[in-house]
Design a protein around this motif. Structure first.
Motif, PDB file in Angstrom:
ATOM      1  N   ALA A 160       0.842  -1.175  -0.042  1.00 15.90           N
ATOM      2  CA  ALA A 160       0.171  -0.002  -0.017  1.00 15.90           C
ATOM      3  C   ALA A 160       0.763   1.251  -0.068  1.00 15.90           C
ATOM      4  CB  ALA A 160      -0.887   0.013   1.178  1.00 15.90           C
ATOM      5  N   ALA A 161       2.340   1.031   0.416  1.00 17.13           N
ATOM      6  CA  ALA A 161       2.918   2.186   0.551  1.00 17.13           C
ATOM      7  C   ALA A 161       3.554   2.530  -0.966  1.00 17.13           C
ATOM      8  CB  ALA A 161       4.116   1.827   1.312  1.00 17.13           C
ATOM      9  N   VAL A 162       3.034   1.757  -1.987  1.00 19.58           N
ATOM     10  CA  VAL A 162       3.748   1.981  -3.442  1.00 19.58           C
ATOM     11  C   VAL A 162       2.867   3.348  -3.423  1.00 19.58           C
ATOM     12  CG1 VAL A 162       3.142   1.345  -5.653  1.00 19.58           C
ATOM     13  CG2 VAL A 162       3.951  -0.324  -3.962  1.00 19.58           C
ATOM     14  N   LYS A 163       3.869   4.170  -4.213  1.00 18.38           N
ATOM     15  CA  LYS A 163       3.223   5.672  -4.563  1.00 18.38           C
ATOM     16  C   LYS A 163       2.038   5.636  -5.202  1.00 18.38           C
ATOM     17  CE  LYS A 163       4.851  10.139  -5.991  1.00 18.38           C
ATOM     18  NZ  LYS A 163       5.873  10.512  -6.993  1.00 18.38           N
ATOM     19  N   MET A 164       1.031   5.916  -4.536  1.00 18.70           N
ATOM     20  CA  MET A 164      -0.210   6.006  -5.103  1.00 18.70           C
ATOM     21  C   MET A 164      -0.713   7.193  -5.873  1.00 18.70           C
ATOM     22  SD  MET A 164      -2.515   2.908  -3.156  1.00 18.70           S
ATOM     23  CE  MET A 164      -3.594   2.924  -4.644  1.00 18.70           C
ATOM     24  N   SER A 165      -1.352   7.442  -6.963  1.00 16.38           N
ATOM     25  CA  SER A 165      -2.092   8.541  -7.389  1.00 16.38           C
ATOM     26  C   SER A 165      -3.480   8.734  -7.170  1.00 16.38           C
ATOM     27  CB  SER A 165      -1.615   8.524  -8.845  1.00 16.38           C
ATOM     28  OG  SER A 165      -1.489   9.937  -9.304  1.00 16.38           O
ATOM     29  N   GLN A 166      -3.867  10.009  -6.973  1.00 16.68           N
ATOM     30  CA  GLN A 166      -5.493  10.168  -6.664  1.00 16.68           C
ATOM     31  C   GLN A 166      -6.134  10.567  -7.892  1.00 16.68           C
ATOM     32  OE1 GLN A 166      -6.187  12.738  -3.323  1.00 16.68           O
ATOM     33  NE2 GLN A 166      -8.073  11.809  -2.805  1.00 16.68           N
ATOM     34  N   CYS A 167      -7.184  10.090  -8.362  1.00 14.19           N
ATOM     35  CA  CYS A 167      -8.093  10.440  -9.331  1.00 14.19           C
ATOM     36  C   CYS A 167      -8.736  11.869  -9.068  1.00 14.19           C
ATOM     37  CB  CYS A 167      -9.372   9.492  -9.440  1.00 14.19           C
ATOM     38  SG  CYS A 167     -10.474   9.695 -10.792  1.00 14.19           S
ATOM     39  N   PRO A 168      -8.406  12.629  -9.979  1.00 16.30           N
ATOM     40  CA  PRO A 168      -8.706  14.106  -9.987  1.00 16.30           C
ATOM     41  C   PRO A 168     -10.327  14.274  -9.727  1.00 16.30           C
ATOM     42  CG  PRO A 168      -7.652  13.859 -11.906  1.00 16.30           C
ATOM     43  CD  PRO A 168      -7.624  12.570 -11.395  1.00 16.30           C
ATOM     44  N   VAL A 169     -11.053  13.282 -10.342  1.00 20.22           N
ATOM     45  CA  VAL A 169     -12.504  13.317 -10.455  1.00 20.22           C
ATOM     46  C   VAL A 169     -13.227  12.889  -9.417  1.00 20.22           C
ATOM     47  CG1 VAL A 169     -14.488  12.942 -11.822  1.00 20.22           C
ATOM     48  CG2 VAL A 169     -12.073  13.301 -13.066  1.00 20.22           C
ATOM     49  N   CYS A 170     -12.928  11.565  -8.887  1.00 22.59           N
ATOM     50  CA  CYS A 170     -13.758  11.011  -7.739  1.00 22.59           C
ATOM     51  C   CYS A 170     -12.901  10.805  -6.585  1.00 22.59           C
ATOM     52  CB  CYS A 170     -14.249   9.658  -8.189  1.00 22.59           C
ATOM     53  SG  CYS A 170     -13.196   8.369  -8.587  1.00 22.59           S
ATOM     54  N   GLY A 171     -11.556  11.247  -6.581  1.00 26.39           N
ATOM     55  CA  GLY A 171     -10.606  11.050  -5.499  1.00 26.39           C
ATOM     56  C   GLY A 171     -10.285   9.790  -5.016  1.00 26.39           C
ATOM     57  N   THR A 172     -10.351   8.829  -5.931  1.00 23.54           N
ATOM     58  CA  THR A 172     -10.152   7.397  -5.649  1.00 23.54           C
ATOM     59  C   THR A 172      -8.539   7.210  -5.830  1.00 23.54           C
ATOM     60  OG1 THR A 172     -12.219   6.562  -6.432  1.00 23.54           O
ATOM     61  CG2 THR A 172     -10.428   4.972  -6.360  1.00 23.54           C
ATOM     62  N   TYR A 173      -7.931   6.402  -4.772  1.00 23.99           N
ATOM     63  CA  TYR A 173      -6.466   6.142  -5.036  1.00 23.99           C
ATOM     64  C   TYR A 173      -6.266   5.099  -6.034  1.00 23.99           C
ATOM     65  CZ  TYR A 173      -5.306   9.524  -1.574  1.00 23.99           C
ATOM     66  OH  TYR A 173      -5.083  10.865  -0.817  1.00 23.99           O
ATOM     67  N   VAL A 174      -5.481   5.261  -6.864  1.00 29.72           N
ATOM     68  CA  VAL A 174      -5.003   4.287  -7.913  1.00 29.72           C
ATOM     69  C   VAL A 174      -3.469   4.108  -8.161  1.00 29.72           C
ATOM     70  CG1 VAL A 174      -7.041   4.765  -9.433  1.00 29.72           C
ATOM     71  CG2 VAL A 174      -5.071   6.149 -10.013  1.00 29.72           C
ATOM     72  N   VAL A 175      -3.001   2.825  -8.431  1.00 32.77           N
ATOM     73  CA  VAL A 175      -1.866   2.483  -8.679  1.00 32.77           C
ATOM     74  C   VAL A 175      -1.505   2.922 -10.094  1.00 32.77           C
ATOM     75  CG1 VAL A 175      -0.178   0.518  -8.503  1.00 32.77           C
ATOM     76  CG2 VAL A 175      -1.871   0.410  -7.147  1.00 32.77           C
ATOM     77  N   PRO A 176      -0.369   3.828 -10.103  1.00 28.02           N
ATOM     78  CA  PRO A 176      -0.276   4.361 -11.449  1.00 28.02           C
ATOM     79  C   PRO A 176       0.158   3.277 -12.751  1.00 28.02           C
ATOM     80  CG  PRO A 176       0.788   5.745  -9.978  1.00 28.02           C
ATOM     81  CD  PRO A 176       0.321   4.718  -9.027  1.00 28.02           C
ATOM     82  N   GLY A 177       0.529   1.983 -12.271  1.00 28.34           N
ATOM     83  CA  GLY A 177       0.926   1.019 -13.266  1.00 28.34           C
ATOM     84  C   GLY A 177      -0.247   0.505 -13.754  1.00 28.34           C
ATOM     85  N   LYS A 178      -1.334   0.771 -13.039  1.00 28.18           N
ATOM     86  CA  LYS A 178      -2.690  -0.116 -13.405  1.00 28.18           C
ATOM     87  C   LYS A 178      -3.757   0.776 -13.872  1.00 28.18           C
ATOM     88  CE  LYS A 178      -2.035  -4.086 -10.599  1.00 28.18           C
ATOM     89  NZ  LYS A 178      -2.433  -4.629  -9.288  1.00 28.18           N
ATOM     90  N   ALA A 179      -3.462   2.316 -13.563  1.00 28.78           N
ATOM     91  CA  ALA A 179      -4.269   3.298 -13.991  1.00 28.78           C
ATOM     92  C   ALA A 179      -4.580   3.636 -15.280  1.00 28.78           C
ATOM     93  CB  ALA A 179      -4.237   4.365 -12.993  1.00 28.78           C
ATOM     94  N   ILE A 180      -5.322   4.375 -15.555  1.00 34.08           N
ATOM     95  CA  ILE A 180      -5.634   4.946 -17.017  1.00 34.08           C
ATOM     96  C   ILE A 180      -4.846   6.376 -16.879  1.00 34.08           C
ATOM     97  CG2 ILE A 180      -7.241   6.003 -18.653  1.00 34.08           C
ATOM     98  CD1 ILE A 180      -9.291   3.896 -17.326  1.00 34.08           C
ATOM     99  N   SER A 181      -3.907   6.574 -17.793  1.00 31.91           N
ATOM    100  CA  SER A 181      -3.252   7.698 -17.467  1.00 31.91           C
ATOM    101  C   SER A 181      -3.251   8.712 -18.721  1.00 31.91           C
ATOM    102  CB  SER A 181      -1.719   7.531 -17.298  1.00 31.91           C
ATOM    103  OG  SER A 181      -1.128   6.779 -18.411  1.00 31.91           O
TER     104      SER A 181
END
Ligand SMILES: [Zn+2]
Length: 87
Positions: free
Chosen positions: A44-65
């Protein structure tokens, strides 16, 4: 007489080993979920990014960028990306 004793000894060793493996497996099985639970905080300590629309935390490697202004923005879903881009 001695042969019989050795046979019993061999049998005892085999049973003891089987029993030990069983105990070991039980101990591992009991500690398994606990170990994986302990392994979660670093994951969980892997650097996570927050979706600017809904605020959900996403893993950059698996997210839509989407690269915007040189830095990538990560979204949890296509819907959020579309919503962000339509703004
Ligand atoms: Zn989102």
């Amino acid at each position: 007489m001695l042969a019989r004793f050795l046979l019993l000894l061999a049998l005892f060793i085999v049973i003891a080993r089987t029993l030990w493996r069983f105990i070991e497996a039980v101990v591992r099985g009991a500690s398994g979920p606990f170990d994986s639970a302990q392994g979660r905080p670093p994951a969980a300590a892997v650097k996570m990014s927050q979706c600017p629309v809904c605020g959900t935390y996403v893993v950059p490697g698996k997210a839509i960028s989407v690269v915007s202004g040189g830095s990538p923005i990560y979204f949890d879903s296509e819907k959020c990306r579309a919503e962000y881009q339509s703004r």
